[in-house]
Design a protein around this motif. Structure first.
Motif, PDB file in Angstrom:
ATOM      1  N   PHE A   1       0.815  -1.216   0.000  1.00  0.00           N
ATOM      2  CA  PHE A   1       0.000   0.000   0.000  1.00  0.00           C
ATOM      3  C   PHE A   1       0.849   1.267   0.000  1.00  0.00           C
ATOM      4  CE2 PHE A   1      -2.232   3.387   2.293  1.00  0.00           C
ATOM      5  CZ  PHE A   1      -3.296   3.586   1.418  1.00  0.00           C
ATOM      6  N   CYS A   2       1.720   1.416   0.996  1.00  0.00           N
ATOM      7  CA  CYS A   2       2.531   2.643   1.085  1.00  0.00           C
ATOM      8  C   CYS A   2       3.520   2.751  -0.068  1.00  0.00           C
ATOM      9  CB  CYS A   2       3.267   2.712   2.419  1.00  0.00           C
ATOM     10  SG  CYS A   2       2.180   3.001   3.828  1.00  0.00           S
ATOM     11  N   GLY A   3       4.065   1.626  -0.490  1.00  0.00           N
ATOM     12  CA  GLY A   3       4.994   1.642  -1.612  1.00  0.00           C
ATOM     13  C   GLY A   3       4.344   2.122  -2.896  1.00  0.00           C
ATOM     14  N   ALA A   4       3.102   1.750  -3.114  1.00  0.00           N
ATOM     15  CA  ALA A   4       2.393   2.184  -4.317  1.00  0.00           C
ATOM     16  C   ALA A   4       1.787   3.575  -4.154  1.00  0.00           C
ATOM     17  CB  ALA A   4       1.296   1.181  -4.672  1.00  0.00           C
ATOM     18  N   LEU A   5       1.469   3.942  -2.922  1.00  0.00           N
ATOM     19  CA  LEU A   5       0.887   5.266  -2.676  1.00  0.00           C
ATOM     20  C   LEU A   5       1.927   6.364  -2.856  1.00  0.00           C
ATOM     21  CD1 LEU A   5      -1.555   6.980  -1.661  1.00  0.00           C
ATOM     22  CD2 LEU A   5      -0.637   6.658   0.645  1.00  0.00           C
ATOM     23  N   THR A   6       3.126   6.138  -2.345  1.00  0.00           N
ATOM     24  CA  THR A   6       4.174   7.152  -2.447  1.00  0.00           C
ATOM     25  C   THR A   6       4.936   6.956  -3.749  1.00  0.00           C
ATOM     26  OG1 THR A   6       5.732   5.762  -1.257  1.00  0.00           O
ATOM     27  CG2 THR A   6       4.421   7.292   0.054  1.00  0.00           C
ATOM     28  N   THR A   7       5.652   7.991  -4.156  1.00  0.00           N
ATOM     29  CA  THR A   7       6.291   7.887  -5.455  1.00  0.00           C
ATOM     30  C   THR A   7       7.535   8.753  -5.555  1.00  0.00           C
ATOM     31  OG1 THR A   7       5.998   8.277  -7.804  1.00  0.00           O
ATOM     32  CG2 THR A   7       4.569   9.521  -6.343  1.00  0.00           C
ATOM     33  N   TYR A   8       8.680   8.128  -5.373  1.00  0.00           N
ATOM     34  CA  TYR A   8       9.948   8.838  -5.497  1.00  0.00           C
ATOM     35  C   TYR A   8      10.251   9.137  -6.968  1.00  0.00           C
ATOM     36  CZ  TYR A   8      14.704  10.202  -4.371  1.00  0.00           C
ATOM     37  OH  TYR A   8      15.864  10.904  -4.211  1.00  0.00           O
ATOM     38  N   SER A   9       9.882   8.233  -7.854  1.00  0.00           N
ATOM     39  CA  SER A   9      10.163   8.451  -9.276  1.00  0.00           C
ATOM     40  C   SER A   9       9.402   9.655  -9.811  1.00  0.00           C
ATOM     41  CB  SER A   9       9.829   7.199 -10.091  1.00  0.00           C
ATOM     42  OG  SER A   9       8.469   6.857  -9.947  1.00  0.00           O
ATOM     43  N   THR A  10       8.160   9.822  -9.387  1.00  0.00           N
ATOM     44  CA  THR A  10       7.393  10.986  -9.832  1.00  0.00           C
ATOM     45  C   THR A  10       7.976  12.259  -9.245  1.00  0.00           C
ATOM     46  OG1 THR A  10       5.412   9.630 -10.056  1.00  0.00           O
ATOM     47  CG2 THR A  10       5.084  12.008  -9.946  1.00  0.00           C
ATOM     48  N   LEU A  11       8.443  12.209  -8.007  1.00  0.00           N
ATOM     49  CA  LEU A  11       9.123  13.355  -7.405  1.00  0.00           C
ATOM     50  C   LEU A  11      10.314  13.758  -8.266  1.00  0.00           C
ATOM     51  CD1 LEU A  11      10.108  15.354  -5.195  1.00  0.00           C
ATOM     52  CD2 LEU A  11      11.104  13.372  -4.040  1.00  0.00           C
ATOM     53  N   GLY A  12      11.117  12.794  -8.666  1.00  0.00           N
ATOM     54  CA  GLY A  12      12.269  13.078  -9.517  1.00  0.00           C
ATOM     55  C   GLY A  12      11.857  13.652 -10.864  1.00  0.00           C
ATOM     56  N   TYR A  13      10.879  13.033 -11.488  1.00  0.00           N
ATOM     57  CA  TYR A  13      10.405  13.495 -12.796  1.00  0.00           C
ATOM     58  C   TYR A  13       9.856  14.921 -12.710  1.00  0.00           C
ATOM     59  CZ  TYR A  13       7.110  14.281 -16.558  1.00  0.00           C
ATOM     60  OH  TYR A  13       6.415  14.851 -17.571  1.00  0.00           O
ATOM     61  N   GLU A  14       9.021  15.167 -11.715  1.00  0.00           N
ATOM     62  CA  GLU A  14       8.404  16.497 -11.595  1.00  0.00           C
ATOM     63  C   GLU A  14       9.439  17.571 -11.260  1.00  0.00           C
ATOM     64  OE1 GLU A  14       3.859  15.172 -10.422  1.00  0.00           O
ATOM     65  OE2 GLU A  14       5.262  15.648  -8.807  1.00  0.00           O
ATOM     66  N   THR A  15      10.458  17.209 -10.499  1.00  0.00           N
ATOM     67  CA  THR A  15      11.519  18.165 -10.190  1.00  0.00           C
ATOM     68  C   THR A  15      12.301  18.518 -11.457  1.00  0.00           C
ATOM     69  OG1 THR A  15      11.672  17.312  -7.937  1.00  0.00           O
ATOM     70  CG2 THR A  15      13.554  18.583  -8.752  1.00  0.00           C
ATOM     71  N   ILE A  16      12.636  17.527 -12.264  1.00  0.00           N
ATOM     72  CA  ILE A  16      13.328  17.776 -13.534  1.00  0.00           C
ATOM     73  C   ILE A  16      12.434  18.598 -14.465  1.00  0.00           C
ATOM     74  CG2 ILE A  16      14.268  16.687 -15.627  1.00  0.00           C
ATOM     75  CD1 ILE A  16      16.053  16.483 -13.085  1.00  0.00           C
ATOM     76  N   ARG A  17      11.152  18.282 -14.509  1.00  0.00           N
ATOM     77  CA  ARG A  17      10.218  19.037 -15.354  1.00  0.00           C
ATOM     78  C   ARG A  17      10.168  20.505 -14.936  1.00  0.00           C
ATOM     79  NH1 ARG A  17       4.102  18.554 -14.458  1.00  0.00           N
ATOM     80  NH2 ARG A  17       5.046  19.558 -12.718  1.00  0.00           N
ATOM     81  N   LEU A  18      10.170  20.763 -13.642  1.00  0.00           N
ATOM     82  CA  LEU A  18      10.195  22.145 -13.161  1.00  0.00           C
ATOM     83  C   LEU A  18      11.478  22.849 -13.591  1.00  0.00           C
ATOM     84  CD1 LEU A  18       8.713  21.602  -9.592  1.00  0.00           C
ATOM     85  CD2 LEU A  18       7.648  22.910 -11.444  1.00  0.00           C
ATOM     86  N   LEU A  19      12.606  22.148 -13.526  1.00  0.00           N
ATOM     87  CA  LEU A  19      13.868  22.740 -13.978  1.00  0.00           C
ATOM     88  C   LEU A  19      13.820  23.061 -15.476  1.00  0.00           C
ATOM     89  CD1 LEU A  19      16.457  20.548 -12.042  1.00  0.00           C
ATOM     90  CD2 LEU A  19      15.999  22.998 -11.707  1.00  0.00           C
TER      91      LEU A  19
END
Length: 118
Positions: free
Chosen positions: A67-85
């Motif tokens: 549950f928590c592993g699928a709910l949270t998302t480090y990969s999306t955090l990385g992607y969204e941070t790069i997208r903001l840059l």
């Protein structure tokens, strides 16, 4: 059996992540990814709570890993941070990375403290 429990937990966590992310992001007209921040902090709090309770292996597989592993998302955090840059939103990119990590750690600690207090 452990793998089955992880899959069942993930079957709930992943769609919940998507729905929560979209609902939270719809409330904000900004490039900052509030939805991802919300699910990451919430998942960290739940995982901290569970960890402090020291439930059995099956419960941790179902709720912690699945549950928590699928709910949270480090990969999306990385992607969204790069997208903001890429969008030249440097301040938001740095804030996104720092806030996600610090708030996630704080939420995990708070979850553990709540569990220990109960």
């Amino acid at each position: 059996m452990t793998v089955v429990l992880i899959v069942i937990g993930a079957m709930v966590g992943a769609p919940l992540r998507y729905l929560a992310d979209r609902a939270v992001q719809a409330l904000h007209d900004t490039v900052f990814p509030w939805g991802t921040l919300t699910v990451n902090v919430a998942g960290s709090a739940v995982l901290g709570f569970l960890s402090a309770l020291s439930p059995g292996e099956g419960t941790m597989a179902l709720l912690g890993t699945g549950f928590c592993g699928a709910l949270t998302t480090y990969s999306t955090l990385g992607y969204e941070t790069i997208r903001l840059l890429e969008q030249k939103a440097r301040l938001q990119a740095v804030a996104n990375a720092v806030i996600n990590i610090m708030a996630g750690l704080g939420a995990a600690y708070l979850g553990m403290a709540v569990a220990q207090a109960l």
